[in-house]
Design an enzyme around this catalytic site. Structure first.
Site, mmCIF file in Angstrom:
data_model
loop_
_atom_site.group_PDB
_atom_site.id
_atom_site.type_symbol
_atom_site.label_atom_id
_atom_site.label_comp_id
_atom_site.label_asym_id
_atom_site.label_seq_id
_atom_site.Cartn_x
_atom_site.Cartn_y
_atom_site.Cartn_z
ATOM 1 N N ASN A 68 39.374 32.800 40.816
ATOM 2 C CA ASN A 68 39.688 31.478 41.358
ATOM 3 C C ASN A 68 40.967 31.615 42.182
ATOM 4 O OD1 ASN A 68 40.369 28.839 41.850
ATOM 5 N ND2 ASN A 68 40.713 28.285 39.694
ATOM 6 N N TRP A 69 40.805 31.570 43.485
ATOM 7 C CA TRP A 69 41.973 31.751 44.364
ATOM 8 C C TRP A 69 42.849 30.510 44.421
ATOM 9 C CZ3 TRP A 69 41.253 35.087 49.419
ATOM 10 C CH2 TRP A 69 40.949 36.415 49.047
ATOM 11 N N LYS A 70 42.376 29.380 43.900
ATOM 12 C CA LYS A 70 43.145 28.127 43.937
ATOM 13 C C LYS A 70 43.575 27.848 45.381
ATOM 14 C CE LYS A 70 44.274 28.911 39.154
ATOM 15 N NZ LYS A 70 45.185 28.712 38.027
ATOM 16 N N HIS B 208 38.280 22.032 36.427
ATOM 17 C CA HIS B 208 39.439 22.892 36.149
ATOM 18 C C HIS B 208 40.590 22.013 35.679
ATOM 19 C CE1 HIS B 208 42.789 25.624 36.702
ATOM 20 N NE2 HIS B 208 41.908 26.607 36.698
ATOM 21 N N GLU C 176 43.563 22.008 36.415
ATOM 22 C CA GLU C 176 44.451 21.552 37.494
ATOM 23 C C GLU C 176 43.862 20.332 38.205
ATOM 24 O OE1 GLU C 176 44.846 25.415 39.276
ATOM 25 O OE2 GLU C 176 46.044 26.046 37.559
ATOM 26 N N GLU D 28 39.680 27.725 29.218
ATOM 27 C CA GLU D 28 40.993 28.033 29.780
ATOM 28 C C GLU D 28 42.050 27.169 29.094
ATOM 29 O OE1 GLU D 28 40.574 29.850 34.004
ATOM 30 O OE2 GLU D 28 40.671 27.684 34.208
ATOM 31 N N GLY E 168 48.577 30.832 34.283
ATOM 32 C CA GLY E 168 49.714 31.162 35.133
ATOM 33 C C GLY E 168 51.019 31.389 34.385
ATOM 34 N N SER F 242 45.775 33.841 32.333
ATOM 35 C CA SER F 242 46.592 35.062 32.303
ATOM 36 C C SER F 242 45.791 36.323 31.981
ATOM 37 C CB SER F 242 47.774 34.894 31.332
ATOM 38 O OG SER F 242 48.626 33.855 31.779
ATOM 39 N N GLY G 281 42.779 33.785 37.728
ATOM 40 C CA GLY G 281 43.541 33.148 38.800
ATOM 41 C C GLY G 281 44.351 34.172 39.575
ATOM 42 N N GLY G 282 45.631 34.266 39.256
ATOM 43 C CA GLY G 282 46.559 35.110 40.016
ATOM 44 C C GLY G 282 46.085 36.531 40.238
HETATM 45 P P1 13P Z 1 45.748 32.654 35.862
HETATM 46 O O1 13P Z 1 44.801 33.827 35.723
HETATM 47 O O2 13P Z 1 46.628 32.753 37.060
HETATM 48 O O3 13P Z 1 46.470 32.377 34.577
HETATM 49 O O4 13P Z 1 44.837 31.353 36.160
HETATM 50 C C1 13P Z 1 43.733 31.114 35.345
HETATM 51 C C2 13P Z 1 42.917 30.042 35.957
HETATM 52 O O5 13P Z 1 43.313 28.895 35.975
HETATM 53 C C3 13P Z 1 41.634 30.410 36.559
HETATM 54 O O6 13P Z 1 40.874 29.295 36.858
#
Ligand code: 13P
Length: 248
Positions: free
Chosen positions: A8-10, A92, A94, A162, A168, A207, A228-229
């Protein structure tokens, strides 16, 4: 069941980042797991073009409940499919936090995704306060019940657990805590969907990185990851793809 490594590149990435996609495809032309990247909407068509002829799947990060109409700034599931997506992340944390999305809306979006032929990656997860209050299973169970539509199948729905506090932050639940939640989700799905539930993929997200992927993928009922990251760089995401491909 084919496991799923999803990135997920957000709100990250411009055209220059497509070099990472090419590097990923070159390094993992035929992994044992399914490989998915969900870039911002602006990059979906370009990324789908870059991934043409490869096993890499492309997904969106959200969609509207409708197919078209007067909804400035929104994107329909059919539009995602038209741009080259076959998946869409929904609910998600977020989006739940930034846009006030509730379970009923996530469920309606998942229905729209199904109608457009997309597989929905439906996210659930507790906040730190909810975990500290001992409410984790209650919270994720209720999000699951409210967000997953009746027509969910192993082909059109993936569930991502999640924990909000693990996103993050570099912090992750213990392996036992992940096992407990994933076991709970599998059991709730089995109550509702019967034998179909065994084939529904349950992803862990929060993470995930190359250094912890192997131990997380060894946990019962973990069928992949939503990253994510660490999905932004081909070397890191590729290492996670490699770890999932090597898991039983
Ligand atoms: P991180 O891997 O950056 O913690 O993010 C997880 C995430 O929200 C994937 O959707």
């Amino acid at each position: 069941m084919k496991k799923l490594a999803a990135g997920n590149w957000k709100m990250n990435g411009t055209a220059a980042a497509l070099a990472e996609v090419k590097a990923l495809i070159d390094a993992y032309p035929d992994p044992a797991c399914e490989m998915l990247l969900c870039p911002p909407a602006t990059l979906i068509a370009q990324m789908a073009w870059a991934a043409r002829g490869s096993v890499l799947k492309i997904g969106g990060q959200d969609c509207h409940t409708g197919t078209s109409g007067a909804h400035t700034g929104d994107i329909s599931a059919a539009m995602l499919a038209d741009a080259g997506a076959s998946y869409v992340i929904l609910g998600h944390s977020e989006r739940r936090a930034d846009h006030g999305e509730r379970d009923a809306l996530v469920r309606a979006k998942a229905e729209a995704a199904r109608a457009a032929g997309l597989t929905a990656v439906i996210c659930v997860g507790e906040t730190e306060a909810e975990r500290d209050a001992g409410r984790t299973l209650e919270v994720v169970g209720s999000q699951l019940a409210g967000s997953v539509p009746d027509g969910a199948t192993a082909a059109n729905a993936v569930i991502a657990y999640e924990p909000v506090w693990a996103i993050g932050t570099g912090r992750t639940p213990t392996l036992a805590e992940i096992a407990e939640v994933h076991g709970h989700l599998r059991a709730r799905l089995a109550e509702r969907f019967g034998p179909e539930a065994a084939g529904m993929r349950l992803l862990y997200g929060g993470s995930v990185k190359p250094s912890n992927a192997t131990e997380i993928f060894a946990v019962a009922n973990v069928d992949g990851a939503l990253v994510g990251g660490a999905s932004l760089k081909a070397a890191d995401f590729g290492a996670i793809v490699g770890a999932l491909s090597a898991a039983d």
